[in-house]
Design a protein around this motif. Structure first.
Motif, PDB file in Angstrom:
ATOM      1  N   LYS B  78      35.090  38.754  27.276  1.00  0.00           N
ATOM      2  CA  LYS B  78      34.570  37.477  26.789  1.00  0.00           C
ATOM      3  C   LYS B  78      33.632  37.778  25.627  1.00  0.00           C
ATOM      4  N   ALA B  79      33.732  37.019  24.582  1.00  0.00           N
ATOM      5  CA  ALA B  79      32.978  37.300  23.351  1.00  0.00           C
ATOM      6  C   ALA B  79      31.487  37.001  23.503  1.00  0.00           C
ATOM      7  N   SER B  80      31.162  35.949  24.243  1.00  0.00           N
ATOM      8  CA  SER B  80      29.762  35.545  24.371  1.00  0.00           C
ATOM      9  C   SER B  80      29.531  34.998  25.777  1.00  0.00           C
ATOM     10  N   VAL B  81      28.739  35.722  26.555  1.00  0.00           N
ATOM     11  CA  VAL B  81      28.528  35.367  27.955  1.00  0.00           C
ATOM     12  C   VAL B  81      27.488  34.251  28.088  1.00  0.00           C
ATOM     13  N   HIS B  82      27.753  33.354  29.007  1.00  0.00           N
ATOM     14  CA  HIS B  82      26.832  32.258  29.302  1.00  0.00           C
ATOM     15  C   HIS B  82      26.249  32.487  30.690  1.00  0.00           C
ATOM     16  N   TRP B  83      25.054  31.947  30.931  1.00  0.00           N
ATOM     17  CA  TRP B  83      24.420  32.165  32.239  1.00  0.00           C
ATOM     18  C   TRP B  83      25.315  31.678  33.390  1.00  0.00           C
ATOM     19  N   SER B  84      26.135  30.673  33.129  1.00  0.00           N
ATOM     20  CA  SER B  84      26.995  30.133  34.182  1.00  0.00           C
ATOM     21  C   SER B  84      28.144  31.072  34.552  1.00  0.00           C
ATOM     22  N   ASP B  85      28.277  32.166  33.818  1.00  0.00           N
ATOM     23  CA  ASP B  85      29.316  33.149  34.151  1.00  0.00           C
ATOM     24  C   ASP B  85      28.866  34.091  35.256  1.00  0.00           C
ATOM     25  N   TRP B  86      27.642  33.944  35.696  1.00  0.00           N
ATOM     26  CA  TRP B  86      27.098  34.759  36.784  1.00  0.00           C
ATOM     27  C   TRP B  86      27.955  34.527  38.024  1.00  0.00           C
ATOM     28  N   ALA B  87      28.700  35.572  38.460  1.00  0.00           N
ATOM     29  CA  ALA B  87      29.662  35.424  39.551  1.00  0.00           C
ATOM     30  C   ALA B  87      30.241  36.798  39.888  1.00  0.00           C
ATOM     31  N   VAL B  88      31.154  36.815  40.852  1.00  0.00           N
ATOM     32  CA  VAL B  88      31.900  38.035  41.176  1.00  0.00           C
ATOM     33  C   VAL B  88      33.324  37.866  40.668  1.00  0.00           C
ATOM     34  N   TYR B  89      33.832  38.902  40.009  1.00  0.00           N
ATOM     35  CA  TYR B  89      35.148  38.841  39.384  1.00  0.00           C
ATOM     36  C   TYR B  89      36.086  39.833  40.068  1.00  0.00           C
ATOM     37  N   PHE B  90      37.261  39.323  40.420  1.00  0.00           N
ATOM     38  CA  PHE B  90      38.248  40.147  41.126  1.00  0.00           C
ATOM     39  C   PHE B  90      39.513  40.277  40.283  1.00  0.00           C
ATOM     40  N   CYS B  91      39.980  41.501  40.184  1.00  0.00           N
ATOM     41  CA  CYS B  91      41.276  41.782  39.597  1.00  0.00           C
ATOM     42  C   CYS B  91      42.288  41.880  40.737  1.00  0.00           C
ATOM     43  N   ALA B  92      43.522  41.448  40.507  1.00  0.00           N
ATOM     44  CA  ALA B  92      44.537  41.497  41.553  1.00  0.00           C
ATOM     45  C   ALA B  92      45.889  41.801  40.933  1.00  0.00           C
ATOM     46  N   VAL B  93      46.764  42.394  41.738  1.00  0.00           N
ATOM     47  CA  VAL B  93      48.099  42.759  41.277  1.00  0.00           C
ATOM     48  C   VAL B  93      49.123  42.392  42.339  1.00  0.00           C
ATOM     49  N   SER B  94      50.319  42.036  41.892  1.00  0.00           N
ATOM     50  CA  SER B  94      51.415  41.857  42.830  1.00  0.00           C
ATOM     51  C   SER B  94      52.692  42.365  42.185  1.00  0.00           C
ATOM     52  N   LEU B  95      53.668  42.639  43.017  1.00  0.00           N
ATOM     53  CA  LEU B  95      54.942  43.155  42.554  1.00  0.00           C
ATOM     54  C   LEU B  95      56.069  42.271  43.071  1.00  0.00           C
ATOM     55  N   SER B  96      57.061  42.101  42.233  1.00  0.00           N
ATOM     56  CA  SER B  96      58.176  41.259  42.650  1.00  0.00           C
ATOM     57  C   SER B  96      58.895  41.855  43.845  1.00  0.00           C
ATOM     58  N   ASN B  97      58.906  43.188  43.966  1.00  0.00           N
ATOM     59  CA  ASN B  97      59.615  43.806  45.083  1.00  0.00           C
ATOM     60  C   ASN B  97      58.756  43.930  46.334  1.00  0.00           C
ATOM     61  N   MET B  98      57.556  43.360  46.294  1.00  0.00           N
ATOM     62  CA  MET B  98      56.676  43.351  47.461  1.00  0.00           C
ATOM     63  C   MET B  98      56.419  41.918  47.909  1.00  0.00           C
ATOM     64  N   GLY B  99      57.323  41.033  47.572  1.00  0.00           N
ATOM     65  CA  GLY B  99      57.180  39.656  48.020  1.00  0.00           C
ATOM     66  C   GLY B  99      56.053  38.914  47.341  1.00  0.00           C
ATOM     67  N   TYR B 100      55.572  39.438  46.231  1.00  0.00           N
ATOM     68  CA  TYR B 100      54.541  38.782  45.435  1.00  0.00           C
ATOM     69  C   TYR B 100      53.214  38.658  46.164  1.00  0.00           C
ATOM     70  N   LYS B 101      52.990  39.444  47.199  1.00  0.00           N
ATOM     71  CA  LYS B 101      51.685  39.396  47.853  1.00  0.00           C
ATOM     72  C   LYS B 101      50.647  40.028  46.938  1.00  0.00           C
ATOM     73  N   LEU B 102      49.483  39.431  46.929  1.00  0.00           N
ATOM     74  CA  LEU B 102      48.414  39.917  46.066  1.00  0.00           C
ATOM     75  C   LEU B 102      47.620  41.036  46.720  1.00  0.00           C
ATOM     76  N   THR B 103      47.320  42.070  45.936  1.00  0.00           N
ATOM     77  CA  THR B 103      46.378  43.096  46.340  1.00  0.00           C
ATOM     78  C   THR B 103      45.172  42.989  45.422  1.00  0.00           C
ATOM     79  N   PHE B 104      43.993  42.842  46.016  1.00  0.00           N
ATOM     80  CA  PHE B 104      42.772  42.625  45.249  1.00  0.00           C
ATOM     81  C   PHE B 104      41.978  43.915  45.077  1.00  0.00           C
ATOM     82  N   GLY B 105      41.254  43.996  43.971  1.00  0.00           N
ATOM     83  CA  GLY B 105      40.246  45.020  43.815  1.00  0.00           C
ATOM     84  C   GLY B 105      39.000  44.647  44.595  1.00  0.00           C
ATOM     85  N   THR B 106      38.013  45.529  44.558  1.00  0.00           N
ATOM     86  CA  THR B 106      36.798  45.314  45.339  1.00  0.00           C
ATOM     87  C   THR B 106      35.805  44.393  44.657  1.00  0.00           C
ATOM     88  N   GLY B 107      36.073  44.009  43.433  1.00  0.00           N
ATOM     89  CA  GLY B 107      35.233  43.036  42.751  1.00  0.00           C
ATOM     90  C   GLY B 107      34.124  43.658  41.918  1.00  0.00           C
TER      91      GLY B 107
END
Lengths: 111, 114
Positions: B78-107
């Motif tokens: 993000k180019a310019s952070v605002h105070w309202s961006d204060w939060a926890v952010y999670f990355c997640a991945v899924s694979l078509s051959n795994m039924g599209y279930k999401l695997t999350f990072g730890t945040g």
């Protein structure tokens, strides 16, 4: 207006007791999921469902059962609650690939 | 097995500064990648998603992410952070051959200095 509603929002349970967490969605989605969130582990998938009257095991199903009596409702059942099941539980629904819509969560404390 | 690593448990930035949150993934197959945000006492909300195609994807509130196959990364910016961006952010991945279930990072917890 919340499209995925979880109840209760918080609960205190005793070890060995039965706990039922409920989830209701108005998104008309076929897919529903139960995740638990623990500090340092992110979210982990417990059970999920593609269609009513059918459930599938996720990555950490031990100690949990799930029930999907209708498209709108998906319950998570802890038959014998244990201390290790203290966590925040999230329900989610989705229609297309993996755009999940989450409920606000249920904070469960097992004492 | 597919996995997602968010190497930074906590990131602090000043309001108005730029932001990058890191995400590394491992997979065998075609990945679908996501960033979700969790505000205090709320469930997760989708920020943006990547399906195979343009490697740079735009999300809500000025966020964007870039898929890199060579680096196995999907970093959020993000180019310019605002105070309202204060939060926890999670990355997640899924694979078509795994039924599209999401695997999350730890945040990654983002703290914004005023």
């Amino acid at each position: 207006e919340a499209a995925v509603t979880q109840s209760p929002r918080s609960k205190v349970a005793v070890t060995g007791g039965k706990v039922t967490l409920s989830c209701h969605q108005t998104n008309n989605h076929d897919y529903m999921y139960w995740y638990r969130q623990d500090t340092g582990h992110g979210l982990r998938l417990i059970h999920y469902s593609y269609v009513a009257d059918s459930t599938e095991k996720g990555d950490i199903p031990d100690g949990y059962k799930a029930s999907r009596p209708s498209q709108e409702n998906f319950s998570l059942i802890l038959e014998l609650a244990s201390l290790s099941q203290t966590a925040v539980y999230f329900c989610a629904s989705s229609e297309e690939k993996n755009t999940l819509y989450f409920g606000a969560g249920t904070r469960l404390s097992v004492l | 097995a597919q996995s997602v690593t968010q190497p930074d448990a906590r990131v602090t930035v000043s309001e108005g500064a730029s932001l990058q949150l890191r995400c590394k993934y491992s997979y065998f197959g075609t990945p679908y990648l996501f960033w979700y945000v969790q505000y205090p006492r709320q469930g997760l909300q989708l920020l943006l998603k990547y399906y195979p195609g343009d490697p740079v994807v735009q999300g809500v509130n000025g966020f964007e992410a870039e898929f890199s196959k060579s680096n196995s990364s999907f970093h959020l910016r993000k180019a310019s952070v605002h105070w309202s961006d204060w939060a926890v952010y999670f990355c997640a991945v899924s694979l078509s051959n795994m039924g599209y279930k999401l695997t999350f990072g730890t945040g990654t917890s983002l703290l914004v200095d005023p």
